[in-house]
Write a protein that holds these residues in place. Structure first.
Motif, short mmCIF file in Angstrom:
data_model
loop_
_atom_site.label_atom_id
_atom_site.label_comp_id
_atom_site.label_asym_id
_atom_site.label_seq_id
_atom_site.Cartn_x
_atom_site.Cartn_y
_atom_site.Cartn_z
N MET A 1 -0.06 15.63 29.67
CA MET A 1 1.00 15.54 30.02
C MET A 1 1.72 16.61 30.21
O MET A 1 0.73 18.08 30.08
N ASP A 2 2.07 17.03 31.24
CA ASP A 2 3.17 18.05 32.37
C ASP A 2 4.03 19.02 32.00
O ASP A 2 5.14 17.25 31.36
N VAL A 3 4.54 19.25 30.48
CA VAL A 3 5.26 20.13 29.74
C VAL A 3 5.72 21.60 30.75
O VAL A 3 4.70 22.57 31.27
N ARG A 4 6.91 21.77 31.24
CA ARG A 4 7.39 22.74 31.87
C ARG A 4 8.56 23.16 31.08
O ARG A 4 9.88 22.37 30.82
N LEU A 5 8.69 24.91 31.00
CA LEU A 5 9.46 25.32 30.40
C LEU A 5 10.77 26.16 31.23
O LEU A 5 9.97 26.81 31.96
N HIS A 6 11.76 25.47 31.21
CA HIS A 6 12.58 26.79 32.38
C HIS A 6 13.39 27.79 31.85
O HIS A 6 14.47 26.82 30.80
N GLY A 7 13.56 29.24 31.66
CA GLY A 7 14.15 30.17 30.51
C GLY A 7 14.26 31.05 31.20
O GLY A 7 14.29 31.57 32.43
N MET A 8 15.13 32.64 29.99
CA MET A 8 15.19 33.46 30.59
C MET A 8 14.67 34.12 29.35
O MET A 8 15.27 33.67 27.95
N LEU A 21 8.03 24.17 20.55
CA LEU A 21 6.89 24.18 20.79
C LEU A 21 5.39 25.03 20.64
O LEU A 21 4.69 24.53 20.39
N LYS A 22 5.28 25.94 19.73
CA LYS A 22 4.30 26.62 19.72
C LYS A 22 3.53 26.55 18.33
O LYS A 22 3.41 26.12 18.12
N LEU A 23 4.83 26.31 17.42
CA LEU A 23 4.97 25.15 15.81
C LEU A 23 4.04 23.60 16.41
O LEU A 23 3.72 23.76 15.73
N TYR A 28 2.63 24.40 27.24
CA TYR A 28 3.29 23.68 28.30
C TYR A 28 3.65 25.74 29.34
O TYR A 28 2.59 26.36 29.41
N GLU A 29 4.36 24.89 30.40
CA GLU A 29 4.19 26.95 31.53
C GLU A 29 5.46 27.01 31.29
O GLU A 29 6.41 25.74 31.52
N VAL A 56 10.91 20.73 31.08
CA VAL A 56 10.61 19.37 31.71
C VAL A 56 9.56 18.58 31.75
O VAL A 56 8.53 19.38 31.69
N HIS A 57 9.11 17.08 31.00
CA HIS A 57 8.82 16.19 30.70
C HIS A 57 8.47 15.57 31.52
O HIS A 57 8.95 14.58 31.48
N ASN A 58 7.11 15.59 31.98
CA ASN A 58 6.21 14.76 32.99
C ASN A 58 6.97 14.23 33.91
O ASN A 58 7.55 12.39 34.25
#
Length: 224
Positions: A1-8, A21-23, A28-29, A56-58
């Motif tokens: 599955m394509d998982v991306r996290l945009h953050g600061m 996500l870690k738990l 993820y990217e 962003v998931h899929n």
């Protein structure tokens, strides 16, 4: 599955999503965003608020940390559940999340308090934290009992960034003498591997908050 996290990196809203996500053990990217120069991705994926976090998931974006955490739980329910099975307990978890969100302005005022108002705002924060300690945490190790749940993630910022607020305001509130059980929770929470390994650097975080405080207090948008 394509998982991306945009953050600061310093955002407590982003950090709680990282913890979830870690738990859950979800790979993820992570994409660090410059909020002073918002990327095309942020403007595309979150056109309403134009802020992080964005999961962003899929190819489909989910925004707002509370919504993202619920999505993570719904999508990967069998991996380290973050909500209780019992409907009543789930409702109580959502209640305390809502309580924390509604009290955010109280903490914001403490963060940006003027010298003459700092003791007043500190008293308000102490009253709020006392409610959380007595009614939500009680005698449990974590808000989720013996294991971390979504309520712990929502209040997790108290464990690592509230101390920065105390340093900036010059008033100590969350101490063993005033809030012994909540203070103990902050120590236990930070020792959990998924949390401990994903905490922002304390020195950098303090410098960041000092910069934010200076900018906001000098802005016409805020009057302390």
């Amino acid at each position: 599955m394509d998982v991306r996290l945009h953050g600061m990196w310093a955002s407590p809203y982003v950090i709680r999503v990282i913890w979830a996500l870690k738990l859950k053990g979800v790979e993820y990217e992570y994409i660090e965003e410059d909020l002073s120069n918002k990327s095309a991705a942020i403007l595309e994926f979150n056109p309403v608020h134009k802020k992080v976090p964005v999961l962003v998931h899929n190819g489909k974006p989910i925004v707002e940390s509370a919504v993202i955490l619920q999505y993570i739980e719904d999508t990967w329910p069998d991996r380290t559940p973050l909500l209780p099975e019992d409907p009543y307990e789930r409702a109580m978890a959502r209640f305390w999340i809502d309580f924390g969100q509604k009290k955010s302005l109280t903490f914001f005022a403490f963060f940006l308090t003027s010298e003459e108002d700092k003791h007043k705002t500190a008293t308000q924060v102490l009253e709020t934290l006392k409610i959380i300690e007595d009614e939500a945490l009680g005698d449990k190790k974590f808000f989720g009992g013996n294991t971390i749940n979504v309520v712990d993630l929502f209040y997790g910022w108290l464990a690592y960034s509230f101390g920065c607020m105390e340093q900036i305001s010059g008033v100590q509130v969350l101490q063993p003498e005033t809030l012994p059980r909540l203070h103990r929770w902050t120590l236990d929470f930070k020792q959990e591997p998924a949390i401990k390994e994903n905490l922002p650097d304390g020195t950098a975080l303090l410098e960041h908050f000092q910069g934010v405080t200076k900018r906001l207090k000098s802005s016409n948008r805020f009057k302390a």
